[in-house]
Design an enzyme around this catalytic site. Structure first.
Site: not given
Ligand code: TXE
Length: 514
Positions: A193, A196, A246-247, A250-251, A268, A302
């Site tokens: 996944k 998007e 990701g963020g 969400t984590g 992560e 990150c």
């Molecule tokens: O990330 P999301 P976002 C940080 C960075 C950024 C913030 C938000 O600070 O400004 O996160 O970014 C999927 N269940 N990082 O909102 O939402 C989503 O579709 C399952 C740090 O874009 O975390 C995407 O595939 N999955 C980071 C993925 O999660 C879900 C890199 C990441 O999106 C979901 C990027 C849910 N409920 C952003 N909601 C790093 N660690 O390097 C969303 N997703």
């Protein structure tokens, strides 16, 4: 919809028929999303529509999970000899090499990043596949001494099962490879996944995996949003493991949701990474790394060095030179070879970064340079932002504590080693940090005290496929890369064989009368 630029490059290098019409991949077939929805992928360099892709939903997740479940429970992959799985992963690496320029171009169009960086990413991805291809065959488990010559006791490692691999937008191909290569090496089946926002290079990866010989159902791809696709994947009782990059918010949501089905979870979640410079360091190298650490990929990294900690005696000179050089950074399209810093990934993300700059000003940090969009006419359509340096910062400021994920660096001062360590650890995150000093004993003392998953000494940024990557504290749980990156995707099983069974009569009533 394929842009002229993209088409030209694709046509110029005919090799494999790379998949770009943006469909889902389920059970070995490219299929349209059940609900017929789609979304536009945007080029951050100019805001233009790059390609329309299918937008999945819970119905597609159901189909993908069913395919992965059947491939795991009944298919050959988990039972395929590790040597054969390894050979397939080596083939994937070769295909990545062969398609390097096309994949790099797609990642640049999609993420905005410079072509040079996208190319390096593809090389790193190939290296990760080779690393896990080799590691897959190296560990047959171990024999355990049970203290009884009649007993053969073995610990073997088996795949976890069906894995949902959820990727971010900043390094879409790279981060996905850190998950998919060890997951496949261990014999799991997977559902990818991608974000998007940047799904295109993952489409290509899936095509290459199929071309390399990964059987149908082992790798599935569902495109779509976090809410429509990510959440149902995490909720599914048929998914055994979720690996997410990701963020933080969400984590946390994923961890909460995964608790319902007690899934294995690897996370992560970014960082707020200290870059500590002592006065005795090689200041030329430290300055250069401070720039790269903060502004590479416009800070959307990150492990970006967003929190610069300078020893008091060098502070003024260091920041003056840092600002001078930051203002010389050439901002532009990732596909332009003169570009040094690309746009941010989306209009929404730039708005978030701008919000942090406003916040920094309001909190009393002093803006030394940047803090606005570039003024050049040709940069008005894309999501560009200037390298931004805040000085006079302190730990109370949100701009010092929160992940801004843009080209923003905050600068603080310290006087002693203890203070440097205290500030370096003064974050809820714990992903990475660096220490610059000519005193090796001090370097290792500080490295030992920093609560971060990676510490660089007199360097900033390198990582290796063979060394663990991941975070302490809110930066996540579990590790990617290295042997631990494979261990995440394995279950240990103890097989205890009694070669001379005899009744033990624990219950005396069962004992035959003599
Ligand atoms: O990330 P999301 P976002 C940080 C960075 C950024 C913030 C938000 O600070 O400004 O996160 O970014 C999927 N269940 N990082 O909102 O939402 C989503 O579709 C399952 C740090 O874009 O975390 C995407 O595939 N999955 C980071 C993925 O999660 C879900 C890199 C990441 O999106 C979901 C990027 C849910 N409920 C952003 N909601 C790093 N660690 O390097 C969303 N997703």
């Amino acid at each position: 919809m394929i842009t002229a630029e993209k088409l030209e490059i694709f046509m110029a290098t005919p090799d494999t028929a790379l998949h770009l019409d943006g469909a889902l991949y389920i059970d070995g077939h490219w299929v349209a999303a059940v609900a017929g929805d789609s979304r536009e992928v945007i080029n951050p360099a100019d805001g233009s529509a790059l390609q329309r892709i299918d937008e999945g939903s819970a119905a597609d997740v159901l189909a993908a999970v069913a395919a992965a479940r059947t491939a795991f429970d009944d298919g050959p992959w988990p039972r395929t000899p590790a040597t054969e799985r390894s050979a397939i992963l080596f083939r994937v690496a070769d295909l990545l090499d062969r398609n390097r320029s096309r994949i790099a171009t797609i990642d640049t169009l999609d993420t905005g990043k410079t072509l040079v960086e996208s190319g390096v990413d593809v090389d790193d991805v190939a290296a990760v596949f080779r690393y896990y291809a080799a590691l897959a065959v190296g560990d047959p488990g171990r024999l355990v001494d049970a203290g009884d010559p009649a007993v053969v006791s073995r610990v073997v490692y088996e795949p976890v099962g069906v894995c949902a691999l959820i990727g971010p937008w900043n390094y879409p191909l790279l981060q996905m490879s850190w998950k998919v290569a060890p997951a496949l090496a261990a014999g799991n089946t997977v559902i990818l996944k991608p974000s998007e926002v940047t799904p295109l290079s993952t489409l290509i990866l899936v095509e290459l995996l199929a071309e390399a010989g990964v059987p149908a159902g082992v790798v599935n791809l569902v495109l779509g949003s976090g809410a429509a696709v990510g959440a149902p994947l995490v909720e599914s009782p048929d998914v055994d493991l979720v690996s997410f990059t990701g963020g933080l918010a969400t984590g946390k949501a994923i961890m909460r949701s995964a608790a319902e089905t007690v899934k294995k979870v690897a996370l992560e979640l970014g960082g707020k990474n200290p870059n500590i410079v002592f006065a005795d360091a090689d200041l030329g190298a430290a300055l250069d790394a401070a720039l790269t650490g903060a502004f590479l990929h416009a800070g959307q990294v990150c492990s970006a060095g967003t929190r610069l900690l300078l020893e008091d005696s060098i502070h003024d000179e260091f920041v003056a030179e840092l600002a001078r050089r930051a203002e010389l950074i050439r901002i532009g399209r990732g596909s332009d070879e003169k570009t040094e810093m690309p746009p941010l990934v989306s209009a929404e993300h730039r708005a978030k970064v701008e919000g942090y700059v406003d916040l920094g000003r309001a909190e009393g940090a002093r803006l030394l340079c940047g803090g606005h969009r570039p003024r050049e006419a040709e940069l008005q359509e894309g999501f560009y932002y200037t390298p931004t340096i805040f000085v006079d910062c302190n730990r109370e400021m949100r701009i010092v504590q929160e992940e801004t994920f843009g080209p923003i660096v905050t600068v603080e001062r310290f006087e002693t080693e203890d203070e440097a360590v205290r500030l370096g650890n003064d974050t809820a995150y714990g992903l990475a940090g660096a220490v610059w000093t000519a005193d090796r004993a001090r370097a290792h003392r500080v490295a030992g005290r920093l609560r971060h998953g990676t510490v660089w000494i007199n360097d900033f940024g390198p990582y290796l496929p063979q060394a663990e990557w991941g975070g302490f504290k809110l930066s996540g749980s579990g590790r990617e890369l290295g042997p631990s990156g494979l261990a995440e995707y394995r279950e240990a099983k103890h097989v205890y064989e009694n070669t001379a069974p005899s009744a033990q009569y624990w219950f005396s009533g069962a004992k035959p009368k003599e």
